[in-house]
Design a protein around this motif. Structure first.
Motif, mmCIF file in Angstrom:
data_model
loop_
_atom_site.group_PDB
_atom_site.id
_atom_site.type_symbol
_atom_site.label_atom_id
_atom_site.label_comp_id
_atom_site.label_asym_id
_atom_site.label_seq_id
_atom_site.Cartn_x
_atom_site.Cartn_y
_atom_site.Cartn_z
ATOM 1 N N SER A 1 0.844 -1.199 0.000
ATOM 2 C CA SER A 1 0.000 0.000 0.000
ATOM 3 C C SER A 1 0.876 1.244 0.000
ATOM 4 C CB SER A 1 -0.902 0.019 1.237
ATOM 5 O OG SER A 1 -1.706 -1.131 1.302
ATOM 6 N N THR A 2 0.507 2.216 -0.814
ATOM 7 C CA THR A 2 1.248 3.474 -0.867
ATOM 8 C C THR A 2 0.269 4.633 -0.969
ATOM 9 O OG1 THR A 2 1.410 3.315 -3.293
ATOM 10 C CG2 THR A 2 3.255 2.436 -2.000
ATOM 11 N N ARG A 3 0.788 5.840 -0.800
ATOM 12 C CA ARG A 3 0.019 7.073 -0.975
ATOM 13 C C ARG A 3 -1.167 7.179 -0.015
ATOM 14 N NH1 ARG A 3 -0.296 7.078 -7.622
ATOM 15 N NH2 ARG A 3 1.965 6.942 -7.983
ATOM 16 N N MET A 4 -1.017 6.630 1.165
ATOM 17 C CA MET A 4 -2.064 6.755 2.168
ATOM 18 C C MET A 4 -1.413 6.669 3.543
ATOM 19 S SD MET A 4 -3.895 2.999 2.052
ATOM 20 C CE MET A 4 -4.233 3.154 0.289
ATOM 21 N N PRO A 5 -2.023 7.322 4.549
ATOM 22 C CA PRO A 5 -1.469 7.224 5.906
ATOM 23 C C PRO A 5 -1.453 5.777 6.374
ATOM 24 C CG PRO A 5 -3.114 8.974 5.783
ATOM 25 C CD PRO A 5 -3.200 8.205 4.499
ATOM 26 N N GLN A 6 -0.340 5.348 6.962
ATOM 27 C CA GLN A 6 -0.206 3.967 7.403
ATOM 28 C C GLN A 6 -0.705 3.817 8.833
ATOM 29 O OE1 GLN A 6 0.530 1.673 5.314
ATOM 30 N NE2 GLN A 6 1.143 3.032 3.661
ATOM 31 N N ARG B 1 -12.789 8.734 10.107
ATOM 32 C CA ARG B 1 -11.955 8.221 9.026
ATOM 33 C C ARG B 1 -11.560 6.780 9.275
ATOM 34 N NH1 ARG B 1 -6.528 11.073 6.475
ATOM 35 N NH2 ARG B 1 -6.216 9.547 4.810
ATOM 36 N N TRP B 2 -11.299 6.452 10.544
ATOM 37 C CA TRP B 2 -10.913 5.087 10.910
ATOM 38 C C TRP B 2 -11.951 4.528 11.882
ATOM 39 C CZ3 TRP B 2 -6.736 8.728 10.725
ATOM 40 C CH2 TRP B 2 -5.826 8.499 9.679
#
Length: 218
Positions: A143-148, A212-213
């Motif tokens: 996964s890239t380009r998103m908060p981990q 968001r989460w």
């Protein structure tokens, strides 16, 4: 996308008795087998075998016991995995190669043969700590380009959940979230505000984070 390879490779490594988690310290996969000492494997994912994948392996090698490179097998069998020069390069570096078929079956192309000297014990220690502290496996490897969803973010969200109803004291939160005092004081994400000495509440940004989460909410 690399995330399509994550679950097949994770399943393969779990069959070897590793605990597998994705996206730890910029590693697509970090697999850990507890012991004395623990065995740490880093696996990088790409849609095809290429030089960039090898370079990622070189970068990770100093922090782990084994490096595996995994990629999708070419449909016609004419990819790099069929090139003896590419396989020999990986053997010389001590890297293992895993091929993932179009049906998500994983096969070993090259087995890692040489142990790596641990040239960067601090980096290894950081990866080991993050793997052990992170709850579950919330991020697909690749996964890239998103908060981990790191262990730190998980604990910050746990603090936010506890503060939804009313402000609380840091020491009370620490009973459920060990790092709560440091998280509230540093306030890296801007989710918390000090109401009075030792007592913290939730900011609008913190409430937005819980939206968001939502998986952080009980």
């Amino acid at each position: 996308m690399e995330t399509e390879l994550y679950l097949p490779v994770k399943t393969f490594l779990e069959s070897l008795d590793f605990a597998v988690k994705g996206e730890i310290g910029r590693c697509d996969i970090l697999a850990l087998r507890e012991g004395d000492p623990p065995v740490m494997v880093i696996c990088e994912l790409k849609q095809s075998f290429n030089l960039e994948l090898v370079l990622q392996g070189v970068d990770r090698a100093c922090a782990c016991d084994e490096v595996w490179l995994a990629a999708r097998l070419s449909a016609r069998g004419k990819g790099r995995e069929s090139d003896a020069r590419f396989r020999n390069l990986c053997r010389r570096l001590g890297f293992g190669l895993l091929g993932v078929s179009q049906h998500d079956e994983v096969q070993i192309i090259v087995t890692p043969e040489a142990p790596f000297p641990r040239r960067d014990p601090k980096r290894r220690s950081r990866l080991l700590k993050e793997h052990r502290k992170r709850q579950g496996d919330p991020v697909l490897g690749g996964s890239t380009r998103m908060p981990q969803m790191t262990a730190y973010r998980q604990q910050a969200l746990a603090c936010a959940v506890a503060l939804v109803i009313a402000p609380q004291r840091r020491r009370d939160l620490a009973k459920a979230v060990p790092d709560a005092p440091k998280i509230l004081e540093r306030n890296v994400y801007g989710w918390f505000e000090r109401v009075e000495k030792g007592i913290y509440g939730l900011t609008p940004a913190g409430r937005e984070a819980l939206e968001r989460w939502p998986q952080a909410c009980p």
